[in-house]
Design an enzyme around this catalytic site. Structure first.
Site, mmCIF file in Angstrom:
data_model
loop_
_atom_site.group_PDB
_atom_site.id
_atom_site.type_symbol
_atom_site.label_atom_id
_atom_site.label_comp_id
_atom_site.label_asym_id
_atom_site.label_seq_id
_atom_site.Cartn_x
_atom_site.Cartn_y
_atom_site.Cartn_z
ATOM 1 N N THR A 1 24.215 57.022 -23.810
ATOM 2 C CA THR A 1 23.989 58.280 -23.944
ATOM 3 C C THR A 1 22.319 58.326 -24.373
ATOM 4 O O THR A 1 21.574 57.404 -24.543
ATOM 5 C CB THR A 1 24.618 58.593 -25.535
ATOM 6 O OG1 THR A 1 23.925 57.919 -26.434
ATOM 7 C CG2 THR A 1 26.059 58.367 -25.433
ATOM 8 N N SER B 1 20.877 59.057 -26.971
ATOM 9 C CA SER B 1 20.287 58.960 -28.263
ATOM 10 C C SER B 1 20.511 57.571 -28.549
ATOM 11 O O SER B 1 19.726 57.004 -29.443
ATOM 12 C CB SER B 1 21.436 59.660 -29.433
ATOM 13 O OG SER B 1 22.686 59.468 -29.135
ATOM 14 N N CYS B 2 21.638 56.595 -28.217
ATOM 15 C CA CYS B 2 21.855 55.361 -28.425
ATOM 16 C C CYS B 2 21.491 54.350 -27.263
ATOM 17 O O CYS B 2 21.393 53.189 -27.895
ATOM 18 C CB CYS B 2 23.180 55.177 -29.027
ATOM 19 S SG CYS B 2 24.522 55.238 -27.889
ATOM 20 N N GLY B 3 21.300 54.890 -26.281
ATOM 21 C CA GLY B 3 21.045 53.919 -25.129
ATOM 22 C C GLY B 3 22.398 52.863 -24.921
ATOM 23 O O GLY B 3 23.660 53.594 -24.968
ATOM 24 N N CYS C 1 25.550 50.793 -25.540
ATOM 25 C CA CYS C 1 26.553 50.426 -26.605
ATOM 26 C C CYS C 1 27.001 49.113 -26.241
ATOM 27 O O CYS C 1 27.141 48.715 -25.118
ATOM 28 C CB CYS C 1 27.377 51.455 -26.821
ATOM 29 S SG CYS C 1 26.916 53.334 -27.288
#
Length: 298
Positions: free
Chosen positions: A124, A126-128, A130
């Site tokens: 994503t 936002s988080c790169g 996972c």
């Protein structure tokens, strides 16, 4: 054609006054990265520099270390623009990127790390990534030691006042942020504070991948005498990307994570967080920061 920004109508409320007006938003679209024809990852990104993004992502995965490792990067579904150098992509912009899929074709002698062969993930903005690789995986795939004295160069030693000036220089170079207020940025600086490159993206990890990918395409890896500045926090993933590109200094305007500090301490990376005004926290690699001189001046 992928666009960096898009227009939407909004209702604006200011001091009790209501108006309707168009607003400029940062574009966010999926990009599927394929490796030798096999789907590898999907990331939500701002269109532009897609070849560099894919190349930089594969540097952080331990697949690529030089431009010689690349045979080609192309848009899928018959839309091919440019070779591994990215020169044609820069000329055409993102005009051929109808399908939001790029395929990275490695040179025949490139050996793929096992962890890459097992990966098929969604990221994503936002988080790169996972479920990112552990410290052990970074140890086994890192190509470049953190060495700022290669070729007999003097060690990098930075004045705190130089670091303090970098966020303003980054902000001044953020062209799309001025129109949208919705982009992260990453920049590379010399130890003297000269801006080498800056990239913007809705995902901070994508902005770093674009920087590193452009460096790989132009034969500048490892980035042994550079400072990487990011506009958000310093996550483990961003520290990993710095280490994999051979960058000795990572600075962030916000906080680092505990795992980012662990990686910095183990790899020799200098990690600076909360870089705001004249204040900063040095979490690792303090030997590259002239702290005693700063204390004497204070």
């Amino acid at each position: 054609m992928g666009r960096v920004t898009e227009r939407r109508r909004v209702i604006r409320v200011r001091d009790g006054q209501i108006s309707r007006r168009p607003d400029t938003l940062v574009a966010e679209e999926p990009l599927e990265i394929r490796l030798n024809g096999k789907p590898l990852a999907i990331t939500m990104r701002t269109p532009g520099d897609d070849f560099a993004l894919a190349a930089g992502f594969l540097v952080s995965e331990g697949v690529l270390a030089s431009a010689d490792d690349l045979q080609n990067i192309l848009y899928c579904a018959g839309a091919t623009y440019g070779d591994a150098s990215g020169a044609d992509e820069a000329e055409h912009g993102t005009g051929g990127n109808t399908y939001n899929i790029v395929d990275v074709v490695t040179a025949p002698d490139v050996r793929l790390p096992d962890i890459t062969l097992e990966r098929n993930v969604y990221t994503t903005s936002s988080c790169g990534l996972c479920g990112k690789a552990s410290l052990d995986a970074v140890r086994t795939t890192a190509r470049f030691p953190i060495d700022d004295t290669a070729g007999g160069a003097p060690p990098v030693r930075l004045e705190p006042s130089l670091l303090a000036a970098l966020p303003d220089r980054l902000r001044a170079a953020q062209r799309v942020f001025d129109r949208t207020g919705g982009l992260h940025a990453a920049a590379l600086f010399t130890p003297e504070g000269e801006l080498l490159d800056v990239r913007e993206d809705v995902g901070r990890h994508n902005a770093v991948d674009k920087l590193v990918g452009r460096a790989l395409q132009s034969g500048r890896l490892p980035l042994a005498r550079t400072i990487l500045l990011v506009s958000g926090r310093a996550s483990f993933e961003l520290a990993q990307k710095a280490v994999m590109a051979g960058i000795p200094v990572l600075a962030a305007v916000s906080a680092p994570s505990s795992l980012a500090v662990d990686l910095a301490e183990e790899s020799g990376l200098t990690l600076v967080g909360f870089l705001r005004g004249s204040s900063m926290n040095v979490y690792a690699g303090e030997q590259r920061i002239a702290l005693r001189a700063a204390a004497a001046q204070g």
